[in-house]
Design an enzyme around this catalytic site. Structure first.
Site, PDB file in Angstrom:
ATOM      1  NE  ARG A  13      -3.440   2.520   2.566  1.00 30.30           N
ATOM      2  CZ  ARG A  13      -3.984   3.042   3.648  1.00 30.30           C
ATOM      3  NH1 ARG A  13      -3.820   2.448   4.829  1.00 30.30           N
ATOM      4  NH2 ARG A  13      -4.684   4.161   3.572  1.00 30.30           N
ATOM      5  CG  HIS A  14      -0.850   4.989  -0.954  1.00 32.76           C
ATOM      6  ND1 HIS A  14      -0.996   5.881   0.083  1.00 32.76           N
ATOM      7  CD2 HIS A  14      -2.101   4.592  -1.279  1.00 32.76           C
ATOM      8  CE1 HIS A  14      -2.266   6.032   0.376  1.00 32.76           C
ATOM      9  NE2 HIS A  14      -2.969   5.250  -0.428  1.00 32.76           N
ATOM     10  N   GLY A  15       2.436   5.029   0.824  1.00 27.73           N
ATOM     11  CA  GLY A  15       2.735   5.698   2.080  1.00 27.73           C
ATOM     12  C   GLY A  15       1.658   6.701   2.475  1.00 27.73           C
ATOM     13  CB  THR A  47      -1.604  10.879   1.169  1.00 28.86           C
ATOM     14  OG1 THR A  47      -2.926  10.679   1.699  1.00 28.86           O
ATOM     15  CG2 THR A  47      -1.204   9.681   0.330  1.00 28.86           C
ATOM     16  CD1 TRP A  68      -5.863  15.911   1.363  1.00 26.46           C
ATOM     17  CD2 TRP A  68      -6.813  14.834  -0.347  1.00 26.46           C
ATOM     18  NE1 TRP A  68      -6.126  16.842   0.410  1.00 26.46           N
ATOM     19  CE2 TRP A  68      -6.713  16.214  -0.669  1.00 26.46           C
ATOM     20  CE3 TRP A  68      -7.364  13.974  -1.278  1.00 26.46           C
ATOM     21  CZ2 TRP A  68      -7.164  16.735  -1.873  1.00 26.46           C
ATOM     22  CZ3 TRP A  68      -7.809  14.489  -2.491  1.00 26.46           C
ATOM     23  CH2 TRP A  68      -7.716  15.849  -2.782  1.00 26.46           C
ATOM     24  CD  GLN A  70      -5.638  10.070  -0.133  1.00 25.91           C
ATOM     25  OE1 GLN A  70      -4.744  10.797  -0.523  1.00 25.91           O
ATOM     26  NE2 GLN A  70      -5.419   8.891   0.414  1.00 25.91           N
ATOM     27  N   GLY A  71     -10.083   8.342  -2.740  1.00 25.16           N
ATOM     28  CA  GLY A  71     -10.533   7.635  -3.925  1.00 25.16           C
ATOM     29  C   GLY A  71      -9.514   7.780  -5.037  1.00 25.16           C
ATOM     30  CD  GLU A  76      -8.684   2.844  -2.482  1.00 25.73           C
ATOM     31  OE1 GLU A  76      -9.115   1.763  -2.967  1.00 25.73           O
ATOM     32  OE2 GLU A  76      -8.161   2.932  -1.353  1.00 25.73           O
ATOM     33  CG  ASN A 136     -14.667   6.887  -9.299  1.00 22.85           C
ATOM     34  OD1 ASN A 136     -15.033   7.762  -8.524  1.00 22.85           O
ATOM     35  ND2 ASN A 136     -14.655   7.054 -10.608  1.00 22.85           N
ATOM     36  CG  MET A 170     -10.999   1.245   0.731  1.00 16.24           C
ATOM     37  SD  MET A 170     -12.359   2.383   0.363  1.00 16.24           S
ATOM     38  CE  MET A 170     -13.726   1.232   0.194  1.00 16.24           C
TER      39      MET A 170
END
Length: 215
Positions: A8-10, A12, A14, A21-22, A82, A84, A152
């Site tokens: 998973r990304h780091g 953020t 938000w 974010q979506g 991610e 929408n 997600m």
């Protein structure tokens, strides 16, 4: 046996401010960059051969840090995006009206037809994530790809691999820059196909890089 690593990304901006974010985007925080460097150090000795990432900025930032550590280039795949979240994207969670919160809950609870207006259903997310994973089977023999995606999206993928409904993703805690691994095996006595070796591993993250829930 094909091994596929999932990150998973780091964290953020938000994530930290609790905004939805979506498929909208915000950059990594300093904590998020540190998380990415730590997971990069974790996987650099694993023999990774391909770095494939969602085309959103936060995943590309994370993937670039990992790719630099592994001496690889980054390839983007929009199927790894991610969910929408439609008209709710960019909104602070606390700002949702009762009706908007109902949309969100119906979607994540698996209500039939549940989706946010102008957004995507969990079933649609699950299908495109599975297609992206299955594409790894077309890589040359001996490949060890690493996919960088979203909370997600990865939770939905892992849930469906277990035969659970896509909305079961909410029962999986996949923190920022957590590491998961799935293997594709063909065996006469074990379950053939995709199996989950590990999910949500954060052993590589030190205390400053862990989110508030983990602390």
């Amino acid at each position: 046996m094909l091994q596929v690593f999932l990150v998973r990304h780091g964290e953020t901006v938000w994530n930290a401010s609790r905004q939805i974010q979506g498929q909208s985007d915000s950059p990594l925080t300093a904590v998020g960059e540190r998380q990415a460097h730590l997971v990069a150090q974790r996987v650099r000795s694993q023999g990774i051969t391909h770095i494939i990432t969602s085309d959103l900025g936060r995943t590309q930032q994370t993937a670039k840090i990992i790719a630099d550590a592994c001496g690889l280039k980054v390839v983007t795949d929009p199927r790894l995006r991610e969910l929408n979240m439609g008209v709710l994207e960019t909104r602070p969670i606390e700002s949702l009206t009762p009706e908007e919160e109902q949309w969100r809950k119906q979607m994540i609870n698996g209500t039939e037809g549940g989706r946010i207006p102008e957004g995507e259903s969990m079933a649609e997310l699950g299908r495109r994530m599975r297609a992206a994973l299955d594409s790894c089977l077309e890589l040359p023999a001996g490949s060890k790809p690493l996919l960088v995606s979203h909370g997600m999206a990865l939770g939905c993928l892992l849930s469906t691999l277990l035969g659970l409904p896509p909305h079961a993703e909410r029962r999986l805690r996949l923190r920022n820059c957590s590491l998961s691994r799935v293997d594709y095996q063909e065996s006469p006595w074990l379950a053939s196909g995709w199996v989950i070796e590990s999910a949500g591993d954060t052993a590589h993250l030190d205390m400053p890089a862990l989110d508030e829930l983990q602390r």
